[in-house]
Motif scaffolding. Sequence first.
Motif, PDB file in Angstrom:
ATOM      1  N   PHE A  45       8.155   5.685  -8.288  1.00 36.08           N
ATOM      2  CA  PHE A  45       8.448   6.281  -7.201  1.00 36.08           C
ATOM      3  C   PHE A  45      10.248   6.595  -7.099  1.00 36.08           C
ATOM      4  O   PHE A  45       9.815   6.813  -5.622  1.00 36.08           O
ATOM      5  N   ARG A  67       4.639   3.271 -11.724  1.00 36.77           N
ATOM      6  CA  ARG A  67       5.715   2.661 -10.633  1.00 36.77           C
ATOM      7  C   ARG A  67       6.895   2.613 -11.089  1.00 36.77           C
ATOM      8  O   ARG A  67       7.645   2.903  -9.238  1.00 36.77           O
ATOM      9  N   PHE A  82       0.321   3.509  -4.104  1.00 39.17           N
ATOM     10  CA  PHE A  82       1.250   3.298  -3.155  1.00 39.17           C
ATOM     11  C   PHE A  82       1.446   2.982  -2.345  1.00 39.17           C
ATOM     12  O   PHE A  82       2.073   2.205  -2.044  1.00 39.17           O
TER      13      PHE A  82
END
Length: 318
Positions: A262, A259, A204
């Motif tokens: 997150f 993703r 990230f």
Amino acid sequence: MTDTTAAETPTVLAPDSPNAIGRMLGLLGDEWNLLIVQQALLGASRYSQFMSRLPISNSVLTSRLRTLVDNGLLSRTVHASTRARTEYLITGRGRSLWPALLSIWEWERNWVTGHHEALPAMRHVACGSHFTPQLRCNTCCVVVTGPEVALSLGPSGTWTRSAPAASTRRRSEPDTATRHAGLFPETMSILGNRWAAALLVAAFLGTTRFTDFQTQLGAPPSLLAERLQTFCHIGVFTTSPTERSGPERAAYLLTDKGRAFFPVLTAALQWAQWWYQAPEGPAVVMTHADCGSGFTGELSCDRCAERLSGEQVHTVAI
Ligand SMILES: [Zn+2]
Ligand SMILES: [Zn+2]
């Protein structure tokens, strides 16, 4: 009597001790800890209630309750009046884990196919709808999915403090028993291993190459290769070989599934950075590109747009 001071006041971290990421992985990297906190949020407070609600052994429950009390996520009170009765009540520190638990639940429900039984959907009591939690910027209220938030390492964010050696030892022993519970299997392959979690944080932060992961994290190459392989296997990373291909030259990129983790990562980090504060500054600095503010997230209902609270979310079988 109970000492609630430690539970309700953020811990100030000593220099060079494990930072917020290290403390987060030490506590949330153990599935039993998460499941016990979840049951406490749902109203369990007695030893026998945790025993009957979780497929857990006496020794594991005893050790985890002790860990959670020692770390201020539960408080232990002995009522001496009638028959001696011990209660484990959720503290502010424990209660504020609900956004992380809710985000884990949502990610597992949407992205992990290997569940023994499908995880129930969630209903927002305020509007009565089945809903999906949305992460919003606390400052400007815009919904974020991840790319709009820039992560960088802060003053206490060195990898030696983020991935302390001590955090794996305790977890390796109950592994078989933990897999039995299996409510959050893939979350645990990320949060339950210090190198895996560090790897995801580094991804990230923008790292993609084997050699860069290795240099930044200081991870042993064999362990790093094994974790990268696991991430590709569960579909959190995908590889993109370069012209001079080979495992060490490939780029490891986050997939949609990766993703989508997150919100879990931010909720867990936000919790850890509030409760475990390093005087020199945070481990990870998050900035929302749209408004330019330091990013803190809050969860809202995608149906009625109201801000969610832990008490207003019920799980429902569908
Ligand atoms: Zn914003
Ligand atoms: Zn709603």
